[in-house]
Design a protein around this motif. Sequence first.
Motif, PDB file in Angstrom:
ATOM      1  N   TRP A  36       0.848  -1.187   0.000  1.00  0.00           N
ATOM      2  CA  TRP A  36       0.000   0.000   0.000  1.00  0.00           C
ATOM      3  C   TRP A  36       0.883   1.235   0.000  1.00  0.00           C
ATOM      4  O   TRP A  36       1.851   1.324   0.760  1.00  0.00           O
ATOM      5  CB  TRP A  36      -0.915   0.040   1.224  1.00  0.00           C
ATOM      6  CG  TRP A  36      -2.100  -0.872   1.158  1.00  0.00           C
ATOM      7  CD1 TRP A  36      -2.247  -2.076   1.768  1.00  0.00           C
ATOM      8  CD2 TRP A  36      -3.318  -0.635   0.450  1.00  0.00           C
ATOM      9  NE1 TRP A  36      -3.474  -2.613   1.488  1.00  0.00           N
ATOM     10  CE2 TRP A  36      -4.158  -1.744   0.675  1.00  0.00           C
ATOM     11  CE3 TRP A  36      -3.786   0.410  -0.353  1.00  0.00           C
ATOM     12  CZ2 TRP A  36      -5.436  -1.841   0.126  1.00  0.00           C
ATOM     13  CZ3 TRP A  36      -5.046   0.310  -0.902  1.00  0.00           C
ATOM     14  CH2 TRP A  36      -5.857  -0.802  -0.657  1.00  0.00           C
ATOM     15  N   ARG A  38       0.646   5.792  -0.544  1.00  0.00           N
ATOM     16  CA  ARG A  38      -0.273   6.922  -0.518  1.00  0.00           C
ATOM     17  C   ARG A  38       0.426   8.170  -1.034  1.00  0.00           C
ATOM     18  O   ARG A  38       1.641   8.296  -0.957  1.00  0.00           O
ATOM     19  CB  ARG A  38      -0.819   7.165   0.891  1.00  0.00           C
ATOM     20  CG  ARG A  38       0.188   7.733   1.877  1.00  0.00           C
ATOM     21  CD  ARG A  38      -0.430   7.867   3.255  1.00  0.00           C
ATOM     22  NE  ARG A  38       0.436   8.572   4.185  1.00  0.00           N
ATOM     23  CZ  ARG A  38       0.171   8.741   5.467  1.00  0.00           C
ATOM     24  NH1 ARG A  38      -0.957   8.255   5.978  1.00  0.00           N
ATOM     25  NH2 ARG A  38       1.013   9.399   6.249  1.00  0.00           N
ATOM     26  N   ARG A  45       4.562  10.270  -3.594  1.00  0.00           N
ATOM     27  CA  ARG A  45       3.970   9.024  -3.139  1.00  0.00           C
ATOM     28  C   ARG A  45       4.938   8.322  -2.184  1.00  0.00           C
ATOM     29  O   ARG A  45       6.141   8.259  -2.439  1.00  0.00           O
ATOM     30  CB  ARG A  45       3.650   8.120  -4.327  1.00  0.00           C
ATOM     31  CG  ARG A  45       2.983   6.807  -3.940  1.00  0.00           C
ATOM     32  CD  ARG A  45       2.211   6.200  -5.093  1.00  0.00           C
ATOM     33  NE  ARG A  45       3.035   5.983  -6.269  1.00  0.00           N
ATOM     34  CZ  ARG A  45       2.566   5.555  -7.437  1.00  0.00           C
ATOM     35  NH1 ARG A  45       1.262   5.321  -7.573  1.00  0.00           N
ATOM     36  NH2 ARG A  45       3.377   5.373  -8.463  1.00  0.00           N
ATOM     37  N   ASP A  89      -3.105  12.038   7.379  1.00  0.00           N
ATOM     38  CA  ASP A  89      -3.285  10.780   6.664  1.00  0.00           C
ATOM     39  C   ASP A  89      -4.108  10.958   5.393  1.00  0.00           C
ATOM     40  O   ASP A  89      -4.249  10.013   4.618  1.00  0.00           O
ATOM     41  CB  ASP A  89      -3.961   9.738   7.555  1.00  0.00           C
ATOM     42  CG  ASP A  89      -3.087   9.308   8.718  1.00  0.00           C
ATOM     43  OD1 ASP A  89      -1.866   9.158   8.517  1.00  0.00           O
ATOM     44  OD2 ASP A  89      -3.631   9.118   9.826  1.00  0.00           O
ATOM     45  N   TYR A  93      -4.806   6.563  -1.636  1.00  0.00           N
ATOM     46  CA  TYR A  93      -4.137   5.321  -1.274  1.00  0.00           C
ATOM     47  C   TYR A  93      -4.232   4.336  -2.437  1.00  0.00           C
ATOM     48  O   TYR A  93      -5.317   4.078  -2.954  1.00  0.00           O
ATOM     49  CB  TYR A  93      -4.772   4.709  -0.023  1.00  0.00           C
ATOM     50  CG  TYR A  93      -4.416   5.442   1.244  1.00  0.00           C
ATOM     51  CD1 TYR A  93      -3.535   4.888   2.172  1.00  0.00           C
ATOM     52  CD2 TYR A  93      -4.947   6.703   1.510  1.00  0.00           C
ATOM     53  CE1 TYR A  93      -3.197   5.571   3.327  1.00  0.00           C
ATOM     54  CE2 TYR A  93      -4.607   7.392   2.662  1.00  0.00           C
ATOM     55  CZ  TYR A  93      -3.729   6.821   3.570  1.00  0.00           C
ATOM     56  OH  TYR A  93      -3.393   7.493   4.718  1.00  0.00           O
ATOM     57  N   GLY A 109      -6.237   3.827  -7.204  1.00  0.00           N
ATOM     58  CA  GLY A 109      -6.247   4.546  -5.947  1.00  0.00           C
ATOM     59  C   GLY A 109      -7.641   4.839  -5.431  1.00  0.00           C
ATOM     60  O   GLY A 109      -8.613   4.884  -6.178  1.00  0.00           O
TER      61      GLY A 109
END
Length: 116
Positions: A36, A38, A45, A89, A93, A109
């Motif tokens: 994973w 993000r 990224r 956050d 993702y 994503g």
Amino acid sequence: QVQLVESGGGLVQPGGSLTLSCAASGSIFSIDTMGWYRQAPGKQRELVASITSGGITSYADSKRGRFTISRDNAKNTLYLQMYSLKPDDTAVYSCKRVTALYGTIWGQGTQVTVSS
């Protein structure tokens, strides 16, 4: 086709939780390393977590303790459990699949927004 489709993103309040899913198709999912990543607005990224075909997990230092990566090979699905979410956050993702035959594959994503 060999592809990945993420789902589960959305709007959540600070301190809340979300679980993301990544459905894989094509090739043999069980032997592929998954991850994973993000990307937040205006930033590069970054790695969130990865998991090998044998279930060995790795986490970025800032994510360890709040995020959990897992996989269900019978369902060809990768998961990311997130809790104690913070505004920082907020990001798109994406899941990543490393295959021996088809190379590295990225999903499109899913947006996660942490806001009051």
